[in-house]
Write an enzyme that holds these catalytic residues in place. Sequence first.
Site, short mmCIF file in Angstrom:
data_model
loop_
_atom_site.label_atom_id
_atom_site.label_comp_id
_atom_site.label_asym_id
_atom_site.label_seq_id
_atom_site.Cartn_x
_atom_site.Cartn_y
_atom_site.Cartn_z
N LEU A 1 -15.13 5.28 -4.71
CA LEU A 1 -13.56 5.18 -4.59
C LEU A 1 -13.22 3.77 -5.33
CD1 LEU A 1 -11.08 5.86 -2.66
CD2 LEU A 1 -11.56 3.87 -1.46
N HIS B 1 -7.98 11.39 -2.04
CA HIS B 1 -7.67 10.11 -2.60
C HIS B 1 -7.25 10.14 -3.97
CE1 HIS B 1 -7.31 5.87 -3.47
NE2 HIS B 1 -7.28 5.64 -2.01
N GLU C 1 -6.60 2.13 -3.34
CA GLU C 1 -5.19 2.10 -3.57
C GLU C 1 -4.62 0.82 -3.75
OE1 GLU C 1 -3.23 5.33 -1.24
OE2 GLU C 1 -2.09 3.64 -0.35
N ARG D 1 -0.44 9.55 -0.57
CA ARG D 1 -1.62 10.05 -1.23
C ARG D 1 -1.59 11.48 -1.51
NH1 ARG D 1 -6.32 6.53 2.07
NH2 ARG D 1 -5.71 4.83 1.00
N GLN E 1 -7.82 14.96 3.21
CA GLN E 1 -7.23 13.97 2.06
C GLN E 1 -7.79 13.64 0.97
OE1 GLN E 1 -6.30 9.45 2.94
NE2 GLN E 1 -4.33 10.50 2.96
N HIS F 1 -11.47 12.19 0.51
CA HIS F 1 -11.45 10.98 1.23
C HIS F 1 -11.67 10.83 2.82
CE1 HIS F 1 -11.11 6.71 1.16
NE2 HIS F 1 -10.15 6.93 1.70
N PHE G 1 0.78 -1.10 -0.21
CA PHE G 1 -0.01 0.19 -0.08
C PHE G 1 0.93 1.35 0.06
CE2 PHE G 1 -4.43 1.25 0.77
CZ PHE G 1 -5.19 0.05 0.42
N ARG H 1 -2.76 11.04 5.91
CA ARG H 1 -2.83 9.82 6.54
C ARG H 1 -2.30 8.84 5.38
NH1 ARG H 1 -6.76 5.45 5.87
NH2 ARG H 1 -7.97 6.57 4.51
#
Lengths: 231, 573
Positions: B252, B242, B255, B286, B240, B353, B119, B398
Amino acid sequence: MRFRIFRYDPDKDEKPAMRGYDVRLDPHDRMLLDALIRIKEQDDSLSLRRSCREGVCGSDAMNINGKNGLACITKLADLKEPVELRPLPGLPVIRDLIVDMSQFFKQYHSIKPYLINDDPVPEKERLQSPREREELDGLYECILCACCSTACPSYWWNPDKFVGPAGLLQAYRFIADSRDQATAERLDNLEDPYRLFRCHSIMNCVDACPKHLNPTRAIGKIKELLVKRTV
Amino acid sequence: MALAKRSFDAVVVGAGGAGLRAALQLSESGLSVAVLSKVFPTRSHTVAAQGGIGAALGNMDEDSWLWHMYDTVKGSDWLGDQDAIEFMCREAPKLVYELEHFGMPFDRNENGTVYQRPFGGHSQNFGERPVQRSCCAADRTGHAMLHTLYQRNVRAHTQFFVEWMALDLVRDSSGQVLGVTALEMETGEVMILNARATLFATGGAGRIFWSTTNAFICTGDGLGMAARAGIPLEDMEFWQFHPTGVAGAGVLITEGVRGEGGYLLNKNGERFMERYAPNLKDLASRDIVSRAMATEIKEGRGAGPHGDYLLLKLDHLGPEVIDKRLPGIREISKKFANIDPVKDPIPVVPTVHYMMGGIPANYLGEVVVPQGGNPEAVVPGFYAAGECACASVHGANRLGTNSLTDLLVFGKAAAESMIKFLKENPGRKDLPKDAAERTLSRLARLDNQKNGESVAEVATEMRRTMQSHCGVFRFPDTLAEGVKKIRGIADRASRTQIKDKSRVFNTARLEALELDNLVEVARASMVSAEARKESRGAHDRSDQYKDGDRLEYKPVHMKPLTARTIEPKVRTY
Ligand SMILES: Cc1cc2nc3c(=O)[nH]c(=O)nc-3n(C[C@H](O)[C@H](O)[C@H](O)COP(=O)(O)OP(=O)(O)OC[C@H]3O[C@@H](n4cnc5c(N)ncnc54)[C@H](O)[C@@H]3O)c2cc1C
Ligand code: SF4
Ligand code: SF4
Ligand code: FES
């Protein structure tokens, strides 16, 4: 686009009625839920449940042109006009498209929907092979939307006694889990003329499930296990 | 008017991942607990999480909580508290194992252990190379986790108040929190739920923006209630984006797609992330990837007829991998982008996000406020966990998979703090006479308002303003204008009118009450974004503080619990 929507507010209506709506859509409105939000902008009294708008939370199940489904993943382009919307059949209506799901959840809770394993817990994870884990595919994905159970005639007649396809699918999800130790107890819990055997394999539930799950197959597997157990 | 009252040891507002993990701890300890949720627990937005839970199990290759901690601190752009980050990364493996014991259907390796995927921003040996740290159940990790936690709560006989909306916090004159007021949707009845300890786990607030991966119910209620009760919010400028929301739909695409080997292309078919992050490429953090995408679009290399999106290619993974590891993504792409990713790339844009900021809390889940000279005085009886809280482990940005970890770790930690507090403070304090006053006046205002605007109108304006004034790239003049606009909108929100006056499941009333919370969050976000004159993590502005006018913020905890401080340095991936 034209709609006919079931309306009932026990606070002011004596009885339910279908109300017509003609709504101008935005080019971005792709799904039925988008249209319902538009309608609600004009008439804020239209009541429905909704949350994720992507088919994973199970909030917006309703009867759409005679078939149960989720508004948020039903494409407007696929719907015949006027689109007829009713609450899920067979459950008490609270208001408009909102039904009382307590009976449905009670049946879900009745199958002990949690892993039972009384061994001392290991320090790390319990091991499970990819093959064993595959047994859970097509079972654990259920979003408890009730599209299946409220399409099942046996459930309509005996919602208090017949577990219904959603609950039975989850019962099998735990039976099929290599980590669960309560198969015998789970089968005892279902060996009953009503709880399991009201299912006559009509397959309405499979047809209705928006997540393409197959409760009938799971029910068949439970029945097989019961037969095996008696011989 | 006096309201009906019910009393509990603990009230938990929210039944997502954080609320359910906390509820389990509280129920199993034998306390009387009420868990409130606007929706049936398994409909909470944790259900939508896709990619996985971050924990250094080391099932795939060597891993260590210290590396996880380093990645998280670096990801946060050194704005996260290192004590809280250490705590989270150390506890994570234990809580993931525990979740497995509860029955979570994790994907598996041949040897039977939990499968982990790579990730963004997660690395081995302090940034050297990507590591497989994300514990997942296909691309339905949140669904699997939320249902498992709910199931475990069924076993523990947790008492749920389903479709109850908390409206306001009850505090006495000393500042102690004594519960909430709440509305039962089905009947329209309003009640005081009196508690000796109250936990907020109300989730995110992405709905302040026009385009978001968040559900309709993510309206920042916990933040609104806290702010109205005089508790300042923390780090609200950090939102954030995304990198991969479906263009035009907001839904979404995890990721995990890039974790499994997918990558981004611009209109020329160029794998542009190689230019922006030569080491981790598409798996950079991100904020970096979203900015790179926005730059590509700005500089005319976006794809599509309007050049306003980029392409996420994954067909080279083959249908087997896609169906096994990313089945939900295939479904979403077909439904919301009209393409099958087995053949075609998915059109994606950076999409709002996650809220890094929130109700200020320490790593024990206790809510803290500045008081006298103390920047972090504990508010007695009040706890926060999950996305609504700012612990702060995510700082200015994050890392993917760290929110689900946060829910488990801080959900449990907050519950344990509550159990301790309840033991040490056995008595029940009296409710103040005006406990329900704010709530009653909000409700009365809505019932009697004439000639107001509709809730939908004001909400639309708020979302458009946030989207255009507080996006990926931020500028001093548009932010200043945004502050003015959002203040005006907050004002209008206090005069909205609803036509529906029914008592039964009145969703118009609920949406009006949610708007009160949304504008609170929107205003805090815009004002904070205008005030922070530096670029940090997800907050990118074109200017810098001038000498001497730097604001004073709540100090960042640079000292971990046991590890050595991770010293700030330039962030590259
Ligand atoms: C599409 C998507 C995918 C994601 N994927 C990942 C991932 O792979 N890994 C990861 O780590 N993170 C992921 N995230 C982030 C993560 O899922 C969320 O941050 C997290 O689930 C939030 O959990 P929560 O428990 O704080 O809140 P939620 O799950 O949002 O729950 C909030 C709860 O509070 C209740 N509530 C709210 N207001 C009130 C009120 N006024 N009264 C009563 N109840 C109330 C709600 O009913 C709900 O039960 C993802 C997020 C999204 C949107
Ligand atoms: S197959 Fe069984 S459960 Fe499914 S609809 Fe038919 S009777 Fe109901
Ligand atoms: S089996 Fe399908 S239709 Fe039935 S509740 Fe689950 S997801 Fe819904
Ligand atoms: S809104 Fe969640 S399933 Fe439709």
